[in-house]
Design an enzyme around this catalytic site. Structure first.
Site, PDB file in Angstrom:
ATOM      1  N   LYS A 196      38.602 -59.189 -16.918  1.00  0.00           N
ATOM      2  CA  LYS A 196      38.114 -57.824 -16.722  1.00  0.00           C
ATOM      3  C   LYS A 196      37.374 -57.766 -15.401  1.00  0.00           C
ATOM      4  O   LYS A 196      36.406 -58.498 -15.180  1.00  0.00           O
ATOM      5  CB  LYS A 196      37.189 -57.426 -17.869  1.00  0.00           C
ATOM      6  N   LYS A 249      42.420 -56.089 -17.248  1.00  0.00           N
ATOM      7  CA  LYS A 249      41.881 -54.738 -17.110  1.00  0.00           C
ATOM      8  C   LYS A 249      41.246 -54.584 -15.759  1.00  0.00           C
ATOM      9  O   LYS A 249      40.497 -55.486 -15.373  1.00  0.00           O
ATOM     10  CB  LYS A 249      40.842 -54.547 -18.228  1.00  0.00           C
TER      11      LYS A 249
HETATM   12  C1  PBG Z   1      32.292 -51.682 -21.405  1.00  0.00           C
HETATM   13  C2  PBG Z   1      33.641 -51.106 -21.288  1.00  0.00           C
HETATM   14  C3  PBG Z   1      34.098 -50.383 -20.194  1.00  0.00           C
HETATM   15  C4  PBG Z   1      35.390 -49.993 -20.474  1.00  0.00           C
HETATM   16  C5  PBG Z   1      35.724 -50.487 -21.723  1.00  0.00           C
HETATM   17  N1  PBG Z   1      34.622 -51.190 -22.220  1.00  0.00           N
HETATM   18  C6  PBG Z   1      33.408 -49.948 -18.973  1.00  0.00           C
HETATM   19  C7  PBG Z   1      32.553 -50.901 -18.245  1.00  0.00           C
HETATM   20  O1  PBG Z   1      32.797 -52.112 -18.240  1.00  0.00           O
HETATM   21  O2  PBG Z   1      31.596 -50.424 -17.666  1.00  0.00           O
HETATM   22  C8  PBG Z   1      36.216 -49.156 -19.537  1.00  0.00           C
HETATM   23  C9  PBG Z   1      37.434 -48.529 -20.050  1.00  0.00           C
HETATM   24  C10 PBG Z   1      37.958 -47.427 -19.201  1.00  0.00           C
HETATM   25  O3  PBG Z   1      37.518 -47.178 -18.056  1.00  0.00           O
HETATM   26  O4  PBG Z   1      38.870 -46.761 -19.681  1.00  0.00           O
HETATM   27  N2  PBG Z   1      32.056 -52.672 -22.307  1.00  0.00           N
END
Ligand code: PBG
Length: 324
Positions: A196, A249
């Site tokens: 991620k 992601k």
């Molecule tokens: C946070 C989380 C995020 C997303 C999913 N879980 C955002 C972040 O890391 O700040 C983002 C998903 C999206 O943008 O669709 N645990």
């Protein structure tokens, strides 16, 4: 060699193109992210995500029945937590009667066969908007993983089929797997957000959950978009620690990573086409600059072609309606 080989022969009609098509999007490909809020009869559109909504539990029931009827079989639940319930250690996340725990039961009640995956992370519960416990402006790793394991157990207890830790702390998959095993949740799966990235594409999601970091950024735990080898390292470690499904992601900007990972792992790979990717297509098509459906399908196909076994996407409903 030409003229013995003419590649255009296989493109002469839709029938032959369909026959040789290598990648096909079907309802089975999708995980549907759902945003949930407290209240009754609430279906509020997220400003930066046109035609995407937060649902209260009563309307969630109707929504998941609709998803099931469309052939969508897996949901990924996220909750928007009221400010007064936020603190530094995510106390509310462990509440057996919290919004997430009730949401899991609501979905299972409405459609027992629906596969329920839950977001496991502190940020929606954190007064700092971070995915970990904060001390002196730093995000503490091991204090956080202990809480994430308890959170996962709480979701499993409420009936979740899979927990999906989205935080990027080190060692959290091992902590979660160990606790689930100790407590007899042998069949509860873990979908790890393994690679991620610290992406600027999460903005609309943070609007949806009111979860933007209150200070700093997430670069001490999410990955540097410049890195490729690190994604392999992260992913292989998560598999060793017990992840059943790994994830890359965001989607489109990271399809090289998806393919790299697909080439070296033997577990299913999920890709999250994130909120900013959704917002870009919606905005450009609202302006008439892009053909919404065509661009949506092209991106989903590209994600699957790169190696995704499943796609978490805000386009799931739009896409299955289009292809049915
Ligand atoms: C946070 C989380 C995020 C997303 C999913 N879980 C955002 C972040 O890391 O700040 C983002 C998903 C999206 O943008 O669709 N645990």
């Amino acid at each position: 060699m030409y003229p013995l080989r003419r590649n255009r022969r296989l493109r002469t009609s839709e029938v032959i193109r369909s026959l040789v098509r290598e990648t096909i999007i079907s309802p089975n490909d999708f995980l549907v992210p759902i945003f949930i809020v407290e209240g009754k009869n609430v279906k509020e559109e997220i400003a930066s995500m046109p035609n995407y909504f937060r649902f209260s539990l009563d309307l969630l029931e109707k929504e998941v029945k609709e998803l099931w009827d469309l052939g969508l079989r897996s949901v990924l639940l996220f909750v928007k937590v009221p400010d007064n319930l936020k603190d530094n250690v995510g106390t509310e996340a462990l509440n057996a009667d919290g919004l997430m725990q009730r949401a899991i039961k609501t979905v299972k009640n409405a459609v027992p066969e629906m596969l329920v995956m839950t977001d496991v992370a502190l940020d929606p519960y954190s007064s700092f908007g971070h995915d970990g416990v904060v001390a002196d402006g730093k995000i503490l790793n091991d204090d956080t993983t202990a809480i994430l394991a308890e959170m996962s157990l709480s979701h499993a207890n409420a009936g979740a089929d899979f927990v999906a830790p989205s935080d990027m702390m080190d060692g959290r998959i091992f902590e979660i797997r160990s606790l689930l095993e100790d407590e007899g949740f042998y069949d509860t799966g873990i979908m790890s957000y393994s690679a991620k990235y610290a992406s600027a594409f999460y903005g609309p999601f943070r609007d949806a959950l009111d979860s933007a970091p209150g200070f700093g950024d997430k670069k001490t735990y999410q990955m540097d978009p410049a890195n490729r080898d690190e994604a392999i390292r992260e992913t292989l470690m998560d598999i060793d620690e017990g992840a059943d499904i790994v994830m890359v992601k965001p989607g489109l900007c990271y399809l090289d990573i998806v393919r790299d990972i697909k080439n070296v792992v033997n577990v299913p790979v999920a890709v999250y086409q994130v909120s900013g990717e959704y917002a870009m297509i919606k905005a450009a098509s609202e302006k008439g600059w892009l053909d919404h459906d065509a661009v949506m399908m092209e991106q989903l196909t590209a994600i699957k072609r790169a190696g995704a076994n499943m796609i978490a996407s805000y386009f799931a409903k739009d896409a299955v309606k289009l292809i049915s």
